[in-house]
Scaffold this motif. Structure first.
Motif, PDB file in Angstrom:
ATOM      1  N   ALA A 150       0.740  -1.247  -0.013  1.00 30.30           N
ATOM      2  CA  ALA A 150       0.008   0.164   0.058  1.00 30.30           C
ATOM      3  C   ALA A 150       0.915   1.420  -0.065  1.00 30.30           C
ATOM      4  O   ALA A 150       0.395   2.388  -0.244  1.00 30.30           O
ATOM      5  CB  ALA A 150      -0.712  -0.063   1.269  1.00 30.30           C
ATOM      6  N   ALA A 152       3.434   1.812  -1.918  1.00 30.08           N
ATOM      7  CA  ALA A 152       3.868   1.906  -3.341  1.00 30.08           C
ATOM      8  C   ALA A 152       3.845   3.318  -3.985  1.00 30.08           C
ATOM      9  O   ALA A 152       4.802   3.985  -4.398  1.00 30.08           O
ATOM     10  CB  ALA A 152       3.894   0.857  -4.177  1.00 30.08           C
ATOM     11  N   PRO A 153       2.655   4.021  -3.592  1.00 29.94           N
ATOM     12  CA  PRO A 153       2.398   5.302  -4.641  1.00 29.94           C
ATOM     13  C   PRO A 153       3.316   6.253  -4.027  1.00 29.94           C
ATOM     14  O   PRO A 153       3.489   7.152  -4.473  1.00 29.94           O
ATOM     15  CB  PRO A 153       0.836   5.482  -4.109  1.00 29.94           C
ATOM     16  CG  PRO A 153       0.132   4.150  -4.050  1.00 29.94           C
ATOM     17  CD  PRO A 153       1.297   3.431  -3.273  1.00 29.94           C
ATOM     18  N   THR A 195       5.358   3.475 -11.551  1.00 24.49           N
ATOM     19  CA  THR A 195       5.903   2.651 -10.461  1.00 24.49           C
ATOM     20  C   THR A 195       5.106   1.136 -10.433  1.00 24.49           C
ATOM     21  O   THR A 195       4.052   1.121 -10.297  1.00 24.49           O
ATOM     22  CB  THR A 195       5.733   3.260  -9.307  1.00 24.49           C
ATOM     23  OG1 THR A 195       5.985   4.573  -9.061  1.00 24.49           O
ATOM     24  CG2 THR A 195       6.216   2.451  -8.044  1.00 24.49           C
ATOM     25  N   GLU A 196       5.954   0.300 -10.712  1.00 27.23           N
ATOM     26  CA  GLU A 196       5.585  -1.125 -10.522  1.00 27.23           C
ATOM     27  C   GLU A 196       6.315  -1.925  -9.528  1.00 27.23           C
ATOM     28  O   GLU A 196       7.250  -1.280  -9.261  1.00 27.23           O
ATOM     29  CB  GLU A 196       5.854  -1.735 -12.042  1.00 27.23           C
ATOM     30  CG  GLU A 196       5.084  -1.079 -13.230  1.00 27.23           C
ATOM     31  CD  GLU A 196       5.313  -1.843 -14.508  1.00 27.23           C
ATOM     32  OE1 GLU A 196       4.469  -2.554 -14.800  1.00 27.23           O
ATOM     33  OE2 GLU A 196       6.477  -1.693 -15.011  1.00 27.23           O
ATOM     34  N   MET A 197       5.572  -3.035  -9.158  1.00 25.66           N
ATOM     35  CA  MET A 197       6.198  -3.862  -8.154  1.00 25.66           C
ATOM     36  C   MET A 197       5.939  -5.360  -8.241  1.00 25.66           C
ATOM     37  O   MET A 197       4.780  -5.650  -8.871  1.00 25.66           O
ATOM     38  CB  MET A 197       5.688  -3.423  -6.683  1.00 25.66           C
ATOM     39  CG  MET A 197       4.258  -3.487  -6.511  1.00 25.66           C
ATOM     40  SD  MET A 197       3.615  -3.165  -4.818  1.00 25.66           S
ATOM     41  CE  MET A 197       2.127  -2.366  -5.174  1.00 25.66           C
TER      42      MET A 197
ATOM     43  N   PRO B 149      -3.230  -2.494  -4.934  1.00 32.01           N
ATOM     44  CA  PRO B 149      -2.439  -3.321  -4.357  1.00 32.01           C
ATOM     45  C   PRO B 149      -2.629  -3.855  -2.749  1.00 32.01           C
ATOM     46  O   PRO B 149      -2.594  -4.995  -2.261  1.00 32.01           O
ATOM     47  CB  PRO B 149      -0.957  -2.972  -4.374  1.00 32.01           C
ATOM     48  CG  PRO B 149      -1.329  -2.258  -5.537  1.00 32.01           C
ATOM     49  CD  PRO B 149      -2.642  -1.338  -5.533  1.00 32.01           C
ATOM     50  N   ALA B 150      -3.494  -2.622  -2.147  1.00 31.58           N
ATOM     51  CA  ALA B 150      -3.710  -2.882  -0.677  1.00 31.58           C
ATOM     52  C   ALA B 150      -4.570  -3.857  -0.336  1.00 31.58           C
ATOM     53  O   ALA B 150      -5.050  -4.284   0.563  1.00 31.58           O
ATOM     54  CB  ALA B 150      -4.162  -1.504  -0.197  1.00 31.58           C
ATOM     55  N   ALA B 199       2.149  -5.516  -9.993  1.00 31.52           N
ATOM     56  CA  ALA B 199       1.220  -4.568  -9.636  1.00 31.52           C
ATOM     57  C   ALA B 199       1.922  -3.103 -10.242  1.00 31.52           C
ATOM     58  O   ALA B 199       3.122  -3.083  -9.974  1.00 31.52           O
ATOM     59  CB  ALA B 199       0.658  -4.330  -8.366  1.00 31.52           C
ATOM     60  N   ASP B 200       0.961  -2.297 -10.640  1.00 32.32           N
ATOM     61  CA  ASP B 200       1.340  -0.771 -10.628  1.00 32.32           C
ATOM     62  C   ASP B 200       1.234  -0.296  -9.115  1.00 32.32           C
ATOM     63  O   ASP B 200       0.656  -0.986  -8.252  1.00 32.32           O
ATOM     64  CB  ASP B 200       0.248   0.156 -11.695  1.00 32.32           C
ATOM     65  CG  ASP B 200       0.837  -0.184 -13.007  1.00 32.32           C
ATOM     66  OD1 ASP B 200       1.550  -1.030 -13.319  1.00 32.32           O
ATOM     67  OD2 ASP B 200      -0.159   0.244 -13.962  1.00 32.32           O
ATOM     68  N   ALA B 201       1.591   1.079  -9.107  1.00 33.40           N
ATOM     69  CA  ALA B 201       1.463   1.422  -7.650  1.00 33.40           C
ATOM     70  C   ALA B 201      -0.102   1.409  -7.176  1.00 33.40           C
ATOM     71  O   ALA B 201      -0.377   1.379  -6.040  1.00 33.40           O
ATOM     72  CB  ALA B 201       2.071   2.772  -7.551  1.00 33.40           C
ATOM     73  N   ASP B 202      -0.845   1.674  -8.105  1.00 35.58           N
ATOM     74  CA  ASP B 202      -2.373   1.753  -7.903  1.00 35.58           C
ATOM     75  C   ASP B 202      -3.228   0.838  -8.254  1.00 35.58           C
ATOM     76  O   ASP B 202      -4.590   0.832  -8.312  1.00 35.58           O
ATOM     77  CB  ASP B 202      -2.927   3.296  -8.338  1.00 35.58           C
ATOM     78  CG  ASP B 202      -2.760   3.290  -9.802  1.00 35.58           C
ATOM     79  OD1 ASP B 202      -2.197   2.658 -10.467  1.00 35.58           O
ATOM     80  OD2 ASP B 202      -3.055   4.496 -10.221  1.00 35.58           O
ATOM     81  N   ARG B 203      -2.797  -0.045  -8.889  1.00 39.42           N
ATOM     82  CA  ARG B 203      -3.604  -1.251  -9.722  1.00 39.42           C
ATOM     83  C   ARG B 203      -3.065  -2.530  -9.526  1.00 39.42           C
ATOM     84  O   ARG B 203      -1.744  -2.691 -10.302  1.00 39.42           O
ATOM     85  CB  ARG B 203      -3.897  -0.787 -11.058  1.00 39.42           C
ATOM     86  CG  ARG B 203      -5.046  -1.303 -11.749  1.00 39.42           C
ATOM     87  CD  ARG B 203      -5.310  -0.720 -13.122  1.00 39.42           C
ATOM     88  NE  ARG B 203      -4.248  -1.050 -13.923  1.00 39.42           N
ATOM     89  CZ  ARG B 203      -4.086  -1.484 -15.163  1.00 39.42           C
ATOM     90  NH1 ARG B 203      -5.053  -1.615 -15.676  1.00 39.42           N
ATOM     91  NH2 ARG B 203      -2.911  -1.632 -15.988  1.00 39.42           N
TER      92      ARG B 203
END
Lengths: 327, 327
Positions: A150, A152-153, A195-197, B149-150, B199-203
């Motif tokens: 959470a 990451a943003p 931003t990816e993870m 992601p959360a 994931a992207d930071a928001d998805r």
């Protein structure tokens, strides 16, 4: 081992920029044979470095290549870990894809991937990102913070601040940030951040931050449909910039902000971010996947979430959206 | 195309389980030549299927293989999308790694990877997971929910409920869930779940849920150090189970719960999860990376976060920890 030697050789030149260094002196500093030194100097020349060689004095780097190479970034890089592992390629699908492979193979924190050209660079929500050859900075940075997904943003926002500070230092221009990940000059986009993870449900394994900066494009380099919305540093600043310098400054800023963040949390970053943010205090419309919200942008929470107050006084928390400023 | 034909052939057998099907009838149902039917039947035999062939009547499947194959799972699978793309392998590093490669290549939602043996299966926090040959279910499921992601921890909890329900249906035993991802019978671990994502930071781009179920191990199959903490369904139930059947039941349960979740959110899942949870209302100690928290487990939030009330009445929200029940 080869690239370890190369790093040491470039460090030796970095630490003695005004002086000539003899083959023997270089061999001593690097810890290899003079033959190995000569071999590496030949390879630097092939990469586009120009070296002056003076009898009885030795070598001095007088010009770095037009192409941005990993070696050029190593030359004089003032960071602890950011960019200490760096890989440069000529053409890639996207630096994010290359970085994903490096993550898979266990690349350490601070690993950086750069490319001269991306064939399928993309931005948020799979949007295409125009990334032609020799004009921009197309890079990906691998970080491995021990944080829940959470958070990451926040890394996107940290990176945005680092890019703004680097552009400020190089040009004196102050870009504005449009939440969450666009950096604008005169209202036109100069940088995008993606931003990816890879993560467990409760812990980030690796964050890959993709940074695309339009540096030396001229207006005519853009397709017509992009001209009203995209710009470059060269267009706004009036002259071309050394891309390798900008990358080095950016890596220093990013390392510093990231370290502050890990030490002190998001609050100090938030203050910096808000000072550059264009939308705060303004009336905006946020388009999310479930609908639109219009109202006044109040700021971001400590977690990097955008807060919008609508006309009824209700405060909405927006995690993911495109925003548009009302004229 | 080959595997499309194979799927149709197995569907034909599934839909006519009591009857013999002639080569011509199968060719008509599948939409291929009789020669192609014969070829596929030979391959099913090689995989360990036993088919009865009777002159003028045709073929009937009388025994499925000891090894669990993708084809055996396709046979009679009652799902819309969960497991409709399924890949079985003999030996892999870990099914999660194989799934990551499939995600990379764009595998659709519901893709399932199974293996007979994992050489380096792992659980949360990189802990080793013991996964020997022919005894357990080692599988990974790829989902692509359009969520931030959360929300990923919720998928772990959904999967835990699905596994409990599948074990209940197959054995009549009711396992207990230990937050967040352990499933216990008589206080010993029978299943572990590991949720990873890209994931992207928001998805979320893709969630990969790894499920390890100890099915047919006997006590002597476990290393001595695992015997006090690990068990299998066979040990607790008193007889061996058909692994392919259990996988099919699990895929049905998982599809149903996941669909409810996407439609109605986490609340209905939360109620189910809490009904199976061992720790709720009990005194526990949660060990997190920053320290330990002891107190009474109140339940989970709508986001799947564990709430613990300490002796001062302070309520702590725990995102990631190992928990231990006080005796």
């Amino acid at each position: 081992m080869q690239s370890e030697l190369r790093k040491k050789l470039l460090d030796a030149f970095s630490n003695n920029q005004e002086e000539f260094l003899s083959g023997q002196a270089l061999a001593d500093l690097v810890g290899c044979s003079r033959t190995a030194v000569w071999k590496h100097i030949e390879e630097l020349r092939k990469e586009g470095f120009e070296l002056e060689a003076v009898r009885r004095k030795g070598y001095k780097i007088i010009k770095t290549p037009e192409r941005v190479t990993a070696d050029e970034i190593r030359l004089g890089l003032k960071t602890e870990f950011m960019g200490r592992h760096i890989h440069s390629e000529d053409v890639v699908d996207s630096t994010q894809k290359v970085a994903q492979r490096h993550v898979f193979e266990g690349a350490p924190e601070g690993t950086v991937l750069i490319a001269e050209e991306q064939l399928s660079g993309r931005g948020r929500m799979d949007r295409k990102w125009h990334s032609p050859k020799y004009t921009g900075i197309w890079m990906s940075v691998i970080l491995r913070p021990n944080l829940p997904p959470a958070k990451a943003p926040q890394l996107t926002l940290i990176t945005a601040v680092a890019v703004v500070q680097a552009i400020e230092e190089m040009t004196g221009l102050t870009p504005e940030i449009k939440w969450p990940n666009d950096i604008l000059l005169n209202g036109k986009k100069v940088t995008g951040i993606l931003t990816e993870m890879q993560a467990d449900a409760d812990r980030i394994q690796a964050i890959i931050i993709g940074i695309g900066i339009n540096v030396n494009q001229q207006e005519e380099d853009y397709p017509e449909e992009l001209q009203p919305i995209a710009t470059s540093l060269a267009i706004e600043y009036g002259k071309k910039l050394e891309r390798a310098e900008l990358i080095k400054v950016l890596l220093v800023k990013l390392e510093k902000l990231y370290s502050i963040y890990l030490d002190q949390g998001f609050y100090p970053i938030k203050l910096l971010w808000e000072s550059y943010a264009i939308s705060i205090g303004k009336n905006i419309t946020a388009r999310t996947i479930t609908g639109s919200i219009s109202g006044r942008a109040l700021g971001i929470t400590d977690d990097g979430v955008l807060m919008i107050e609508d006309s009824n006084g209700t405060i909405h928390h927006v995690y993911s959206a495109d925003i548009e400023l009302e004229k």
